[in-house]
Write a protein that holds these residues in place. Structure first.
Motif, PDB file in Angstrom:
ATOM      1  N   GLY A 627      -5.886  39.624  11.641  1.00  0.00           N
ATOM      2  CA  GLY A 627      -6.064  40.363  12.886  1.00  0.00           C
ATOM      3  C   GLY A 627      -5.618  41.813  12.778  1.00  0.00           C
ATOM      4  N   ASN A 628      -5.242  42.234  11.591  1.00  0.00           N
ATOM      5  CA  ASN A 628      -4.824  43.631  11.407  1.00  0.00           C
ATOM      6  C   ASN A 628      -6.045  44.555  11.360  1.00  0.00           C
ATOM      7  OD1 ASN A 628      -2.144  42.953  11.308  1.00  0.00           O
ATOM      8  ND2 ASN A 628      -2.007  42.981   9.073  1.00  0.00           N
ATOM      9  N   TYR A 666       0.691  49.406  16.852  1.00  0.00           N
ATOM     10  CA  TYR A 666       1.933  48.975  16.207  1.00  0.00           C
ATOM     11  C   TYR A 666       3.120  48.809  17.148  1.00  0.00           C
ATOM     12  CZ  TYR A 666      -0.617  50.272  12.013  1.00  0.00           C
ATOM     13  OH  TYR A 666      -1.564  50.353  11.023  1.00  0.00           O
ATOM     14  N   ALA A 684      12.894  46.714  14.492  1.00  0.00           N
ATOM     15  CA  ALA A 684      12.080  45.783  15.277  1.00  0.00           C
ATOM     16  C   ALA A 684      10.907  46.489  15.938  1.00  0.00           C
ATOM     17  CB  ALA A 684      12.951  45.121  16.349  1.00  0.00           C
ATOM     18  N   ARG A 686       8.090  48.731  15.612  1.00  0.00           N
ATOM     19  CA  ARG A 686       7.363  49.179  14.425  1.00  0.00           C
ATOM     20  C   ARG A 686       6.569  50.451  14.688  1.00  0.00           C
ATOM     21  NH1 ARG A 686      10.161  47.432  10.580  1.00  0.00           N
ATOM     22  NH2 ARG A 686       8.899  46.277   9.110  1.00  0.00           N
ATOM     23  N   LEU A 687       7.072  51.565  14.178  1.00  0.00           N
ATOM     24  CA  LEU A 687       6.306  52.806  14.207  1.00  0.00           C
ATOM     25  C   LEU A 687       5.348  52.800  13.026  1.00  0.00           C
ATOM     26  CD1 LEU A 687       9.371  55.052  14.857  1.00  0.00           C
ATOM     27  CD2 LEU A 687       7.432  54.886  16.403  1.00  0.00           C
ATOM     28  N   ILE A 689       3.568  54.103   9.700  1.00  0.00           N
ATOM     29  CA  ILE A 689       4.048  54.943   8.604  1.00  0.00           C
ATOM     30  C   ILE A 689       2.852  55.650   7.977  1.00  0.00           C
ATOM     31  CG2 ILE A 689       6.090  53.540   8.187  1.00  0.00           C
ATOM     32  CD1 ILE A 689       4.619  52.231   5.899  1.00  0.00           C
ATOM     33  N   ASP A 692      -0.435  54.076   7.086  1.00  0.00           N
ATOM     34  CA  ASP A 692      -1.265  53.475   8.129  1.00  0.00           C
ATOM     35  C   ASP A 692      -2.191  54.489   8.805  1.00  0.00           C
ATOM     36  OD1 ASP A 692       0.160  51.039   7.806  1.00  0.00           O
ATOM     37  OD2 ASP A 692       1.765  51.809   9.071  1.00  0.00           O
ATOM     38  N   PRO A 746      -2.306  41.914  16.740  1.00  0.00           N
ATOM     39  CA  PRO A 746      -3.147  41.138  15.828  1.00  0.00           C
ATOM     40  C   PRO A 746      -3.586  39.799  16.419  1.00  0.00           C
ATOM     41  CG  PRO A 746      -1.353  42.150  14.616  1.00  0.00           C
ATOM     42  CD  PRO A 746      -1.098  42.433  16.067  1.00  0.00           C
TER      43      PRO A 746
ATOM     44  N   GLY B 182       1.790  41.511   7.487  1.00  0.00           N
ATOM     45  CA  GLY B 182       2.552  42.330   8.433  1.00  0.00           C
ATOM     46  C   GLY B 182       1.640  43.430   8.899  1.00  0.00           C
ATOM     47  N   PRO B 183       1.927  44.015  10.067  1.00  0.00           N
ATOM     48  CA  PRO B 183       0.999  45.011  10.588  1.00  0.00           C
ATOM     49  C   PRO B 183       0.953  46.305   9.781  1.00  0.00           C
ATOM     50  CG  PRO B 183       2.891  44.762  12.043  1.00  0.00           C
ATOM     51  CD  PRO B 183       2.995  43.692  11.013  1.00  0.00           C
ATOM     52  N   ARG B 184       2.075  46.700   9.184  1.00  0.00           N
ATOM     53  CA  ARG B 184       2.092  47.996   8.517  1.00  0.00           C
ATOM     54  C   ARG B 184       1.686  47.863   7.060  1.00  0.00           C
ATOM     55  NH1 ARG B 184       7.464  50.980  10.825  1.00  0.00           N
ATOM     56  NH2 ARG B 184       8.475  49.929   9.088  1.00  0.00           N
ATOM     57  N   SER B 185       1.309  48.987   6.485  1.00  0.00           N
ATOM     58  CA  SER B 185       0.830  48.966   5.107  1.00  0.00           C
ATOM     59  C   SER B 185       1.981  48.905   4.104  1.00  0.00           C
ATOM     60  CB  SER B 185      -0.015  50.208   4.837  1.00  0.00           C
ATOM     61  OG  SER B 185       0.734  51.366   5.148  1.00  0.00           O
ATOM     62  N   GLU B 188       7.532  46.687   5.421  1.00  0.00           N
ATOM     63  CA  GLU B 188       7.299  45.629   6.392  1.00  0.00           C
ATOM     64  C   GLU B 188       8.168  44.417   6.093  1.00  0.00           C
ATOM     65  OE1 GLU B 188       6.829  44.919   9.330  1.00  0.00           O
ATOM     66  OE2 GLU B 188       4.849  45.832   9.460  1.00  0.00           O
ATOM     67  N   PHE B 257      10.316  38.766  18.485  1.00  0.00           N
ATOM     68  CA  PHE B 257       9.742  40.034  18.909  1.00  0.00           C
ATOM     69  C   PHE B 257       8.722  40.562  17.910  1.00  0.00           C
ATOM     70  CE2 PHE B 257      13.832  40.729  16.832  1.00  0.00           C
ATOM     71  CZ  PHE B 257      13.432  41.500  15.744  1.00  0.00           C
ATOM     72  N   ARG B 258       8.672  39.978  16.719  1.00  0.00           N
ATOM     73  CA  ARG B 258       7.703  40.464  15.740  1.00  0.00           C
ATOM     74  C   ARG B 258       6.348  39.792  15.911  1.00  0.00           C
ATOM     75  NH1 ARG B 258      12.041  40.366  12.023  1.00  0.00           N
ATOM     76  NH2 ARG B 258      12.756  42.488  11.726  1.00  0.00           N
ATOM     77  N   TYR B 263       0.728  32.805  16.260  1.00  0.00           N
ATOM     78  CA  TYR B 263       0.119  33.761  15.338  1.00  0.00           C
ATOM     79  C   TYR B 263       0.485  33.429  13.896  1.00  0.00           C
ATOM     80  CZ  TYR B 263      -0.896  38.114  12.893  1.00  0.00           C
ATOM     81  OH  TYR B 263      -1.372  39.037  11.995  1.00  0.00           O
ATOM     82  N   VAL B 267      -2.174  32.533  10.931  1.00  0.00           N
ATOM     83  CA  VAL B 267      -2.303  33.438   9.798  1.00  0.00           C
ATOM     84  C   VAL B 267      -1.896  32.742   8.495  1.00  0.00           C
ATOM     85  CG1 VAL B 267      -1.266  35.496   8.806  1.00  0.00           C
ATOM     86  CG2 VAL B 267      -2.136  35.547  11.128  1.00  0.00           C
TER      87      VAL B 267
END
Lengths: 765, 289
Positions: A627-628, A666, A684, A686-687, A689, A692, A746, B182-185, B188, B257-258, B263, B267
């Motif tokens: 879902g990303n 994010y 926790a 998430r900014l 980076i 992205d 996601p 994880g959402p970030r590249s 993470e 919270f993540r 989900y 996944v």
């Protein structure tokens, strides 16, 4: 010499990169104490008992102050609903109850743990629909007694309401070929600047000196005066380098605690928030619910719009009552909305107060409007871009408040520019790829500013202003280059003061992209006077008529006689024994555009001056396993009036898009049923980076604004506005399902894929 | 005040441990415990710093593969031997935090910290890792899946030091992969981590398989039932779907919270399908060459 429009390095770049720039946290004063704030651990309830005795005896503690040691009256930016300390009712987790000054930070924090409190806890109200219900428990029992502007509608937990109604909206909606109805939900967003809030305050001779890294030092002065119940002239606010703000450092923050501690201890007190404390109490971008009904004809013409918005103010109104006006502008722009009704209500909840954040409220109102356009196109079977072009505003069209947009046809150019880079019909094709487009109209904040300029005796230019360099380059590039251009000097020959409310004239702070436009114009006003003073001295020195004197590349001479030129320094020196030192001051405020004063009720934010126009296009790819979303391309066409520094403009657009991507993909600031954020640290929260964020493809339009210096319009704030919409539209396109919530998580994408497969089993995903 | 002991040798470290036991927190990289100390989650009286002990560092490839406990993630990522013999661990180590974390953080630290989200552990479990423990009076070797007993809990005894990790090399006909979600590249924390090591015969039959996960339960684990579902199969859809079903049943991720548990479970299944596809592709490429 051409300075405006060229790439010059920013004046604060080297010191910041080398770590030499001093921020508030770096300041040291003799005898300085360190402060810490004791905050409510729960979101709602009543204090039964507070015991500070153990903390008072803790090593290193000089003073502990509570409600009985500080002014107790209510104060606030719009509504007087805040107090320095609470002694009874608790309205949000983190509400200040006491503050400590100790010899070291460690001792202050150790003493903090020794404060004992007993609270009669009640269930916090965190749900907007619950809070807005007239039967709901009051967040503030005494709301009727709070000071507030007369035109501000308030009732129970509602702390602001803007209503606009053309009349007969339901009738037109019911008579239209299609009615499209959707609800959009937006979460909160933390400004996440690099430098958490901090202050160093001292008290001497009946005056406070307050050192801050703040976007708006004069607001600190005026808000402090109100909070402390003293004259504003009893406060001097000194600004230092700012580690970012994005709107989170516009209103009063923790300054009152440092002031009260400094006065009661007789020592300077430094108060620096930890990241966790900053996150938990920062006036973040408000969460909101937007309900939208649109009536559309078969040919795609929008003939009626009904928008209802609920914004969460948190436990204190802050500047959110102002923001209730924003939906009025965005409901009717950049697309004609037909017969329209807009209602926006601002509601108290038992949560930390919300407030200004780059693109105030516009991010999610634009999201609702632009997502709705895609949904309309789907329902009526029209191309999404075509639908937009059909309803786009043009020169001479009006906002709903009656204000004329004289140059709205720039939007057509912006759409065409984006098309030239990424043709609509061929972009975003492929498995789980999608394309989204979104447009916006935004303002440049008109609030006043000033500049004092002096010709120094070595020929350099001194510029004294309270404009703040918030990182955007508006001062370090924009103002410096505009001032240098006026006298043909190198930008390095312009020396700009740090803001100091004792020294500089009033300035409304770095907000709404105003600094380059408003203060740049003030510099030009001051330059007219300064030039005339220089010329009159030069005329005497050169024994020529003033009308024959010219200022060229930092020199003065008789026009047409290059050999007569002498350096500006000699004029400054000569002036000392003639008319006196060469100093001039200019001020400016953007005049308010005309509008219909009767258009709406509760309209506190009345016009959108100095407009900018924006079209964004995003191409994305979705990973069906996670879902990303990967942003493949991001294109911006933006009207900027005139580029002062190409690097500055591009940096702000790239940064605004990055912040918008964070907002939509994010960043999660979830409110638990306990009224606290579930995300308590940047680990926790998430900014995005660097990896992205794609390199944003930027195309600039330069239609000069006649009032702006060199035609400049605002640049830095609005690039965030259409990002959530463009990205959500692209993802929705990729998966074939609507995504109407910010952030797009996601799991929402995976659910959307599944939904789309159930609805359209033949669709290939 | 805290005491900070920086041991120069294993003997010195063991001596300190025997004297202070659990009053002594071992620091092997510190990328997690520095944060835990700052947030107040831990408050040890004494740190035993072991990163200066040369004999705890390095990668030994003989008939077995031994990795010293303070070998950094970066050293693992850049080891030519491990790239060949343990590629799953190499790619997992390359996803730990960012470059700074990989430079400072160590394999032994990652194991003993026993985070449910420890990136290196699934690949180690898939490689049948053993941990070598030493105290001033004894030595023992324990299987990694027995060493990690719960969330942030190991069976390390008071006075024991993790000195090395032993892993089995990837067999010649095998493939392995680590998938991190994880959402970030980068930078993470795994919402789901999954390692697969699989041997496929020339006829396409699964001869051996190891599936291990992190972030979907209180501790990383080997998914034996899922392994059984595809052992002997040709990775036909039905077998893979059975494995997915077994794996998601065994997983007990939490809502936080993540990400939601829903989900993570969803996944996790997709990650297994992806991992098996990648391994199969690698197998086919190998067969062709």
């Amino acid at each position: 010499m051409k300075i405006v429009g060229e790439k010059y390095a920013r004046s604060d770049g080297v010191v910041k990169v080398r770590g030499e720039a001093l921020y508030t946290t770096d300041l040291q004063f003799p005898g300085m104490l360190f402060g810490a704030i004791f905050r409510s651990p729960v979101a709602a309830g009543r204090i039964l008992h507070l015991d500070i005795s153990a903390a008072e005896n803790s090593p290193g503690v000089h003073k502990i102050i509570t409600a009985s040691d500080a002014p107790r009256h209510r104060h606030g930016l719009v509504v007087d609903d805040e107090q320095i300390f609470t002694s009874s009712d608790i309205t949000y987790a983190g509400e200040p109850i006491a503050a400590i000054a100790a010899t070291s930070l460690a001792e202050a924090l150790a003493a903090l743990k020794k404060i004992r409190i007993e609270i009669d806890e009640i269930t916090p109200i965190v749900d907007l629909h619950e809070a807005i219900d007239p039967k709901c428990r009051l967040i503030h029992q005494g709301w009727k007694d709070f000071g507030a502007p007369e035109e501000l509608f308030r009732s129970n937990n509602i702390v602001g309401q803007m209503v606009y109604d053309d009349g007969d909206v339901d009738k037109i909606l019911n008579g239209s070929d299609f009615v499209i109805e959707n609800e959009f939900v937006a979460g909160r967003q933390y400004q996440a600047y690099m430098e958490p809030k901090g202050v160093v305050a001292s008290y001497e001779n009946g005056r406070f000196t307050v050192h801050v890294s703040h976007q708006f030092p004069f607001n600190v002065r005026d808000r402090l005066a109100k909070a402390l119940g003293i004259k504003s002239s009893a406060i001097r606010v000194v600004g230092h380098h700012i580690g970012g703000g994005f709107g989170g450092k516009l209103d009063l923050g923790i300054e009152p605690f440092a002031c009260v501690l400094a006065k009661s201890t007789g020592r300077p007190v430094k108060l620096i928030q930890s990241r966790a404390e900053d996150m938990a109490t920062c006036p973040v971008r408000e969460n909101a619910i937007i309900h939208l009904r649109t009536g559309v004809n078969r040919d795609g013409q929008i003939i009626a719009t009904d928008m209802d918005v609920i914004m969460d103010a948190g436990a204190a109104a802050g500047d959110t009552p102002y923001l209730s006006s924003i939906p009025l502008f965005l409901a009717g722009a950049p697309y004609k909305s037909g017969r329209t009704r807009v209602r926006c209500r601002v509601v108290y909840t038992n949560t930390p107060s919300t407030g200004a954040f780059r693109g105030v409220s516009g991010t999610y109102i634009n999201f609702a409007v632009e997502r709705q356009m895609d949904e309309i196109a789907k329902v009526i079977g029209m191309d999404r871009r075509q639908l937009r072009l059909k309803n786009l505003l043009h020169d001479g069209d009006c906002f709903l408040n009656g204000q004329v947009l004289s140059d709205a046809s720039i939007l057509d150019e912006a759409f065409a520019l984006v098309e030239s880079r990424a043709p609509w019909t061929t972009t975003g094709k492929g498995k789980l790829r999608g394309v989204g487009i979104a447009a916006a109209v935004w303002l440049t904040n008109p609030l006043p500013g000033s500049a004092t300029m002096k010709l120094n005796e070595d020929g350099t230019l001194g510029l004294i202003t309270a404009a703040t360099e918030n990182g955007s380059g508006a001062v370090a590039m924009g103002l410096r280059q505009i001032a240098a251009q006026e006298f043909g000097l190198e930008p390095d020959d312009v020396l700009i003061s740090m803001p100091d409310t004792d020294v500089a004239g009033y300035d409304a702070g770095s907000q709404g992209s105003r600094t380059t436009h408003v203060v740049g114009r003030a510099i030009q006003e001051a330059s007219i006077e300064l030039r005339s003073k220089i010329i009159s001295v030069a005329a005497e020195v050169l024994e020529a008529l003033p009308g024959d004197i010219e200022i060229v590349d930092g020199q003065v001479g008789v026009a047409g006689v290059p050999a007569s030129r002498i350096p500006l320094s000699s004029i400054a020196i000569a002036a000392k024994s003639m008319a006196g030192p060469l100093v001039a001051t200019g001020s400016y405020r953007t005049p308010a555009p005309e509008y219909n004063h009767q258009c709406a009720t509760g309209l506190l934010f009345t016009t959108f001056p100095t407009l900018t126009y924006h079209v964004h296009l995003a191409e994305v790819e979705v990973d069906p396993a996670t879902g990303n979303t990967t942003v493949l391309r991001y294109i911006v066409a933006q009207e900027v009036g005139k580029v002062v520094n190409p690097d500055g403009v591009r940096g702000q657009i790239q940064g605004g898009v990055a912040q918008g991507l964070g907002y939509v993909l994010y960043e999660n600031l979830d409110i638990g049923t306990d009224g606290k954020y579930r995300q308590k640290t940047l680990e926790a929260y998430r900014l995005p980076i660097a990896g992205d964020i794609p390199e944003v493809e930027i195309m600039l339009l330069e239609h000069p604004d006649l009032a702006g210096p060199h035609g400049v319009r605002g640049v830095a704030e609005p690039p965030i506005v259409p990002v959530a919409a463009a990205i959500a539209n692209a993802i929705s396109d990729a998966i074939g399902a609507p995504l109407n919530t910010i952030p797009v998580r996601p799991i929402d994408v995976l659910d959307g894929i599944r939904w789309a497969q159930e609805v359209h089993p033949d669709r290939q995903v | 005040m805290k005491e900070f002991v920086s041991a120069q040798s294993i003997d010195e470290a063991l001596d300190t441990l025997s004297r202070f036991g659990d009053d002594c927190l071992i620091m092997a990289g510190g990328t997690d415990i520095m944060i835990q100390q700052r947030t107040g989650d831990i408050d040890p009286r004494r740190y035993l710093h072991i990163e200066r002990i040369e004999s705890l560092k390095g990668i030994l490839v003989d008939e077995k593969i031994l990795i010293g406990s303070t070998t950094s993630h970066h050293s693992i990522v850049s080891s030519k031997n491990l790239q060949r013999l343990c590629p799953g661990l190499v790619s997992a180590s390359a996803t730990v935090g960012g470059w700074q974390t990989q430079e400072a953080g160590t394999l032994g630290g990652n194991i003993c910290n026993a985070s449910p989200a420890a990136d290196t552990i699934p690949s180690l479990l898939a490689a049948n890792a053993l941990v070598h423990l030493k105290s001033s009076s004894a030595e023992r070797t324990v299987r990694l899946d027995e060493f990690i007993v719960g969330r942030r809990m190991t069976s390390r005894l008071e006075g024991e030091l993790l000195v090395a990790i032993e892993v089995e090399a990837l067999p010649a006909n095998a493939s392995e992969v680590y998938i991190k979600v994880g959402p970030r590249s980068a930078m993470e924390v795994a919402l789901v981590g999954l390692a697969v090591r699989i041997s496929i015969s020339p006829l396409g039959i699964v001869e051996n398989v190891a599936i291990a996960t992190c972030s979907v339960g209180p501790k990383p684990f080997r998914a034996i039932a899922a392994e059984t579902a595809i052992l002997g199969s040709q990775l036909e859809d039905e077998a893979v779907m059975n494995a997915v079903s077994e794996l998601t049943q065994e997983a007990s991720p939490m809502d936080d919270f993540r990400a939601s548990a829903r989900y993570r479970k969803q996944v996790l299944g997709s990650a297994l399908v992806n991992a098996l596809n990648i391994c199969q592709l690698q197998h086919k490429l190998r067969e062709q060459s």
